[in-house]
Scaffold this motif. Structure first.
Motif, mmCIF file in Angstrom:
data_model
loop_
_atom_site.group_PDB
_atom_site.id
_atom_site.type_symbol
_atom_site.label_atom_id
_atom_site.label_comp_id
_atom_site.label_asym_id
_atom_site.label_seq_id
_atom_site.Cartn_x
_atom_site.Cartn_y
_atom_site.Cartn_z
ATOM 1 N N MET A 21 -5.921 8.780 0.390
ATOM 2 C CA MET A 21 -5.238 7.556 -0.016
ATOM 3 C C MET A 21 -5.364 7.367 -1.518
ATOM 4 O O MET A 21 -6.347 7.802 -2.134
ATOM 5 N N ALA A 22 -4.361 6.711 -2.098
ATOM 6 C CA ALA A 22 -4.321 6.618 -3.558
ATOM 7 C C ALA A 22 -3.682 5.311 -4.011
ATOM 8 O O ALA A 22 -2.848 4.735 -3.316
ATOM 9 N N HIS A 32 -10.968 7.210 -2.540
ATOM 10 C CA HIS A 32 -9.553 7.104 -2.885
ATOM 11 C C HIS A 32 -9.345 7.459 -4.360
ATOM 12 O O HIS A 32 -10.237 7.295 -5.183
ATOM 13 N N ASN A 85 -4.998 -0.468 -2.890
ATOM 14 C CA ASN A 85 -5.030 0.687 -1.997
ATOM 15 C C ASN A 85 -6.254 1.556 -2.286
ATOM 16 O O ASN A 85 -6.181 2.783 -2.263
ATOM 17 N N LEU A 86 -7.374 0.899 -2.522
ATOM 18 C CA LEU A 86 -8.599 1.607 -2.885
ATOM 19 C C LEU A 86 -9.653 1.518 -1.790
ATOM 20 O O LEU A 86 -9.655 0.623 -0.966
ATOM 21 N N GLN A 108 0.713 4.263 -2.784
ATOM 22 C CA GLN A 108 0.627 5.677 -2.411
ATOM 23 C C GLN A 108 1.812 6.451 -2.995
ATOM 24 O O GLN A 108 1.638 7.541 -3.555
ATOM 25 N N GLN A 157 -11.102 9.189 -9.272
ATOM 26 C CA GLN A 157 -11.536 9.020 -7.885
ATOM 27 C C GLN A 157 -12.636 7.975 -7.792
ATOM 28 O O GLN A 157 -13.604 8.000 -8.569
ATOM 29 N N CYS A 210 0.835 -1.209 0.000
ATOM 30 C CA CYS A 210 0.000 0.000 0.000
ATOM 31 C C CYS A 210 0.867 1.255 0.000
ATOM 32 O O CYS A 210 0.511 2.261 -0.624
#
Length: 376
Positions: A125-126, A170, A165-166, A96, A191, A92
């Protein structure tokens, strides 16, 4: 390296103190959760946001590095610190970091100003949605997303099978092909939850379940011009790819560090047997130290485009992946039957190393590209 607040992984050293301690403190909070994250698929959102507050996600970004300068190698070592405890969380961190890296390289300064500060701080978060795109650009897949140009942006449709990481709200970076001109590609930040963009869980993996990994569905999603990182794609891939690939080594370095620790732990009671192993903690430490030296040199110039440089970047990524496999296998042999129990520390590390080997670009894809570069 001079001054500032760099990082020290368990077996590799860089600059020191404040950031190292902050990242280590946040990582310590993950230690008790690692098994639950792995076995139950719990996404450690609070801890990941804490890593952002510690400065983890900004080390390689010019405007957000607490070192006073961007340092890709410090970002890699920060990821290694996290991955040595929990590679799901380390993955993760890579997601990011990659999103921040895309924004670092875009010519869309307004988009960078809008998103990068919050991504670097971990308040937003991305993820990174380039697995399909990287394969498509190398000729091994077709683009799964296609966009039709309309006033003010694109209407994009398709499915990305696995993006990590979704969660709701996010962001992630991805690429799509122009539906009317397959030679025209674009890259954008998207997004989760914007009109036409939704997520669905569609697979359970042998490891890294707690990584917020979903299929992303685009149903005529309007991607506005102000979300575009590059249109046309142009040199964007050349700018992001070396850093994208080198950042991945942080996961593998962390797994190798953990495997070395596991070998040392086994030797406290099993040294009389393990002394005869062909590959042990000493050999693994020597190999990973040499890799870290090469990586530090390469990471100092991540925008270089020389063919030999690119080949060296791909090769160091292969070497980290292969050593992850070798070191975790040796850790299993050092532990013997105790490591072969479901849920043992070695069990998790073996599975994490497999992921290091197959994440895009996988070992097989990297070898294919290295061969092509060597032949041309």
């Amino acid at each position: 390296m001079d001054g500032g607040i760099g990082l020290i992984s368990r077996h590799g050293s860089l600059t020191s103190t404040e950031a190292r301690d902050a990242v280590a403190a946040e990582t310590a909070a993950l230690a008790g959760l690692a098994a639950t994250i792995d076995q139950d698929g719990i996404y450690p959102g609070a801890q990941l946001r804490g890593l952002g507050d510690a400065g983890t996600y900004g080390l390689h970004l010019a405007a957000h590095s607490k070192l006073g300068r961007p340092s890709l190698i410090d970002a890699i070592e920060a990821m290694a610190v996290v991955s040595a405890t929990c590679m799901s969380s380390g993955f993760c961190v890579w997601c990011q970091d990659s999103a921040g890296w895309y924004l670092e390289q875009t010519e869309n300064a307004a988009l960078r100003a809008k998103l990068q500060p919050d991504i670097a701080a971990g308040t937003v978060m991305a993820g990174t949605g380039l697995s399909n795109a990287m394969k498509a650009l190398s000729g091994t897949e077709e683009f799964r997303l296609r966009g039709k140009r309309v006033a003010g942006g694109y209407l994009v449709s398709g499915i990305l099978p696995w993006v990590s990481n979704l969660g709701d709200g996010h962001w992630f970076g991805t690429m799509f092909e122009n539906a009317d001109d397959a030679s025209h590609r674009a890259m954008a930040m998207v997004q989760i939850g914007q009109d036409g963009v939704s997520i669905k869980q569609n697979a359970h993996f042998v490891a890294l379940e707690g990584t917020g990994t979903y299929a992303v569905l685009f149903r005529r999603a309007f991607i506005a011009d102000d979300q575009l990182l590059a249109d046309p794609l142009g040199a964007m891939v050349a700018r992001i790819r070396p850093g994208f690939v080198m950042l991945q080594t942080g996961m593998g370095l962390g797994v190798i560090d953990a495997a070395i620790d596991l070998m040392h732990e086994a030797n406290r009671t099993q040294a009389h047997c393990n002394t005869h192993q062909r590959f042990g903690a000493g050999e693994a430490t020597d190999k990973v130290s040499a890799i870290r030296e090469r990586l530090a040199t390469l990471a100092a110039t991540p925008l270089e485009r020389d063919r030999d440089y690119i080949r060296s970047v791909l090769q160091v990524r292969v070497d980290v992946s292969e050593l992850s496999l070798e070191a975790t296998q040796s850790a299993m042999l050092h532990w013997g039957a105790c490591g072969y129990i479901h849920g043992s520390p070695v069990d998790r590390r073996i599975r994490e190393a497999w992921f290091v080997a197959i994440i895009t670009p996988s070992i097989r894809q990297l070898r294919r590209e290295i061969a092509a570069l060597s032949a041309s």
